[in-house]
Motif scaffolding. Structure first.
Motif, PDB file in Angstrom:
ATOM      1  N   THR A   1      -6.157   4.958  -3.026  1.00 47.77           N
ATOM      2  CA  THR A   1      -5.663   4.831  -1.653  1.00 47.77           C
ATOM      3  C   THR A   1      -5.058   3.448  -1.425  1.00 47.77           C
ATOM      4  O   THR A   1      -4.005   3.317  -0.802  1.00 47.77           O
ATOM      5  CB  THR A   1      -6.804   5.083  -0.653  1.00 47.77           C
ATOM      6  OG1 THR A   1      -7.377   6.358  -0.913  1.00 47.77           O
ATOM      7  CG2 THR A   1      -6.315   5.026   0.771  1.00 47.77           C
TER       8      THR A   1
ATOM      9  N   PHE B   1      -3.720   1.390  -3.705  1.00 48.29           N
ATOM     10  CA  PHE B   1      -2.442   1.275  -4.411  1.00 48.29           C
ATOM     11  C   PHE B   1      -1.353   2.079  -3.708  1.00 48.29           C
ATOM     12  O   PHE B   1      -0.205   1.655  -3.633  1.00 48.29           O
ATOM     13  CB  PHE B   1      -2.577   1.713  -5.863  1.00 48.29           C
ATOM     14  CG  PHE B   1      -3.262   0.693  -6.725  1.00 48.29           C
ATOM     15  CD1 PHE B   1      -2.808  -0.616  -6.793  1.00 48.29           C
ATOM     16  CD2 PHE B   1      -4.390   1.029  -7.454  1.00 48.29           C
ATOM     17  CE1 PHE B   1      -3.443  -1.565  -7.564  1.00 48.29           C
ATOM     18  CE2 PHE B   1      -5.039   0.096  -8.237  1.00 48.29           C
ATOM     19  CZ  PHE B   1      -4.560  -1.206  -8.293  1.00 48.29           C
ATOM     20  N   TRP B   2      -1.711   3.237  -3.163  1.00 50.09           N
ATOM     21  CA  TRP B   2      -0.733   4.047  -2.447  1.00 50.09           C
ATOM     22  C   TRP B   2      -0.244   3.307  -1.203  1.00 50.09           C
ATOM     23  O   TRP B   2       0.947   3.285  -0.917  1.00 50.09           O
ATOM     24  CB  TRP B   2      -1.343   5.392  -2.068  1.00 50.09           C
ATOM     25  CG  TRP B   2      -0.411   6.247  -1.279  1.00 50.09           C
ATOM     26  CD1 TRP B   2       0.656   6.953  -1.731  1.00 50.09           C
ATOM     27  CD2 TRP B   2      -0.459   6.460   0.131  1.00 50.09           C
ATOM     28  NE1 TRP B   2       1.265   7.592  -0.693  1.00 50.09           N
ATOM     29  CE2 TRP B   2       0.607   7.312   0.466  1.00 50.09           C
ATOM     30  CE3 TRP B   2      -1.317   6.021   1.138  1.00 50.09           C
ATOM     31  CZ2 TRP B   2       0.855   7.722   1.764  1.00 50.09           C
ATOM     32  CZ3 TRP B   2      -1.074   6.432   2.430  1.00 50.09           C
ATOM     33  CH2 TRP B   2      -0.004   7.272   2.726  1.00 50.09           C
TER      34      TRP B   2
ATOM     35  N   LEU C   1      -0.252   0.040  -0.688  1.00 50.94           N
ATOM     36  CA  LEU C   1       0.575  -1.097  -1.109  1.00 50.94           C
ATOM     37  C   LEU C   1       1.980  -0.648  -1.489  1.00 50.94           C
ATOM     38  O   LEU C   1       2.964  -1.324  -1.183  1.00 50.94           O
ATOM     39  CB  LEU C   1      -0.084  -1.826  -2.274  1.00 50.94           C
ATOM     40  CG  LEU C   1      -1.289  -2.691  -1.917  1.00 50.94           C
ATOM     41  CD1 LEU C   1      -1.918  -3.252  -3.187  1.00 50.94           C
ATOM     42  CD2 LEU C   1      -0.887  -3.813  -0.992  1.00 50.94           C
ATOM     43  N   ARG C   2       2.083   0.490  -2.145  1.00 48.96           N
ATOM     44  CA  ARG C   2       3.399   1.001  -2.519  1.00 48.96           C
ATOM     45  C   ARG C   2       4.199   1.370  -1.283  1.00 48.96           C
ATOM     46  O   ARG C   2       5.397   1.115  -1.203  1.00 48.96           O
ATOM     47  CB  ARG C   2       3.239   2.216  -3.432  1.00 48.96           C
ATOM     48  CG  ARG C   2       4.554   2.654  -4.046  1.00 48.96           C
ATOM     49  CD  ARG C   2       4.398   3.931  -4.777  1.00 48.96           C
ATOM     50  NE  ARG C   2       4.251   4.964  -3.736  1.00 48.96           N
ATOM     51  CZ  ARG C   2       3.884   6.191  -3.959  1.00 48.96           C
ATOM     52  NH1 ARG C   2       3.570   6.563  -5.163  1.00 48.96           N
ATOM     53  NH2 ARG C   2       3.800   7.057  -2.989  1.00 48.96           N
ATOM     54  N   GLU C   3       3.537   1.962  -0.277  1.00 49.93           N
ATOM     55  CA  GLU C   3       4.224   2.368   0.939  1.00 49.93           C
ATOM     56  C   GLU C   3       4.670   1.166   1.766  1.00 49.93           C
ATOM     57  O   GLU C   3       5.697   1.216   2.419  1.00 49.93           O
ATOM     58  CB  GLU C   3       3.317   3.276   1.786  1.00 49.93           C
ATOM     59  CG  GLU C   3       3.066   4.633   1.184  1.00 49.93           C
ATOM     60  CD  GLU C   3       4.322   5.470   1.076  1.00 49.93           C
ATOM     61  OE1 GLU C   3       5.141   5.442   2.011  1.00 49.93           O
ATOM     62  OE2 GLU C   3       4.502   6.124   0.032  1.00 49.93           O
TER      63      GLU C   3
ATOM     64  N   GLU D   1       5.712  -1.704   0.717  1.00 54.96           N
ATOM     65  CA  GLU D   1       6.871  -2.372   0.131  1.00 54.96           C
ATOM     66  C   GLU D   1       8.163  -1.581   0.295  1.00 54.96           C
ATOM     67  O   GLU D   1       9.233  -2.087   0.017  1.00 54.96           O
ATOM     68  CB  GLU D   1       6.605  -2.642  -1.347  1.00 54.96           C
ATOM     69  CG  GLU D   1       5.513  -3.675  -1.560  1.00 54.96           C
ATOM     70  CD  GLU D   1       5.197  -3.912  -3.020  1.00 54.96           C
ATOM     71  OE1 GLU D   1       5.836  -3.295  -3.881  1.00 54.96           O
ATOM     72  OE2 GLU D   1       4.300  -4.722  -3.280  1.00 54.96           O
ATOM     73  N   ARG D   2       8.107  -0.357   0.751  1.00 55.63           N
ATOM     74  CA  ARG D   2       9.320   0.434   0.957  1.00 55.63           C
ATOM     75  C   ARG D   2      10.049  -0.058   2.204  1.00 55.63           C
ATOM     76  O   ARG D   2       9.430  -0.568   3.144  1.00 55.63           O
ATOM     77  CB  ARG D   2       8.962   1.906   1.115  1.00 55.63           C
ATOM     78  CG  ARG D   2       8.514   2.507  -0.187  1.00 55.63           C
ATOM     79  CD  ARG D   2       8.400   3.983  -0.064  1.00 55.63           C
ATOM     80  NE  ARG D   2       7.987   4.525  -1.355  1.00 55.63           N
ATOM     81  CZ  ARG D   2       7.677   5.768  -1.547  1.00 55.63           C
ATOM     82  NH1 ARG D   2       7.729   6.616  -0.538  1.00 55.63           N
ATOM     83  NH2 ARG D   2       7.323   6.190  -2.726  1.00 55.63           N
TER      84      ARG D   2
END
Length: 158
Positions: A101, A103-104, A106-108, A110-111
């Motif tokens: 959760t 990592f998900w 953090l990825r979201e 940066e978008r």
């Protein structure tokens, strides 16, 4: 009996006290074999030691152990390797869920669509009517210089 083993496994696997309390209560209400192994009130009362019966404190524990009579087939629950393995599996699974959760998220973040400043501040707002305690109120609006923050203060009119 298989249901009892499942309950024991769930009890050891999930160390949440409210869940364990609920699990034991529901199981004891529904399982006739476990109800038969429970002590009656008289048997439980016989295990209690009154202050006048205590006598010598040195031999208290020996007397308690000798007075303790358990029903046939009663086994003290001891931690089993399967129960400990279940607890470790639950801990590892929870850590994995938290990590995935995180990592998900953090990825979201940066978008480009997730930018907080992408939505600009409102250019103007209007306060039509303010009531405090069911009566008209006096309103003050304050915006610090160079800031998008607006403070609204309302107080009862004298």
């Amino acid at each position: 009996m298989a249901f009892c083993k499942t309950v024991e496994y769930l009890y050891e696997a999930l160390p949440l006290r409210p869940f364990q309390d609920w699990l034991i209560r529901v199981h004891m209400e529904r399982c006739p074999s476990c109800q038969a192994r429970l002590l009656s009130r008289e048997e439980a009362r016989g295990l209690l030691v009154a202050p006048v019966q205590m006598g010598d404190p040195q031999s208290l524990w020996r007397r308690i152990a000798s007075a303790e009579e358990r029903p046939a087939g009663f086994v003290d629950p001891a931690p089993t390797p399967i129960g400990m393995m279940g607890r470790w599996a639950a801990v590892v699974a929870m850590c994995l869920v938290v990590a995935v959760t995180g990592f998900w998220l953090l990825r979201e973040v940066e978008r480009p669509g997730f930018n907080v400043s992408a939505a600009g501040p409102a250019g103007r707002f209007e306060i039509a009517y303010v009531n405090v305690g069911g009566a008209p109120a006096q309103t003050f609006v304050y915006q610090p210089q160079g800031s998008d923050t607006v403070f609204v203060w309302a107080q009862k009119t004298p």
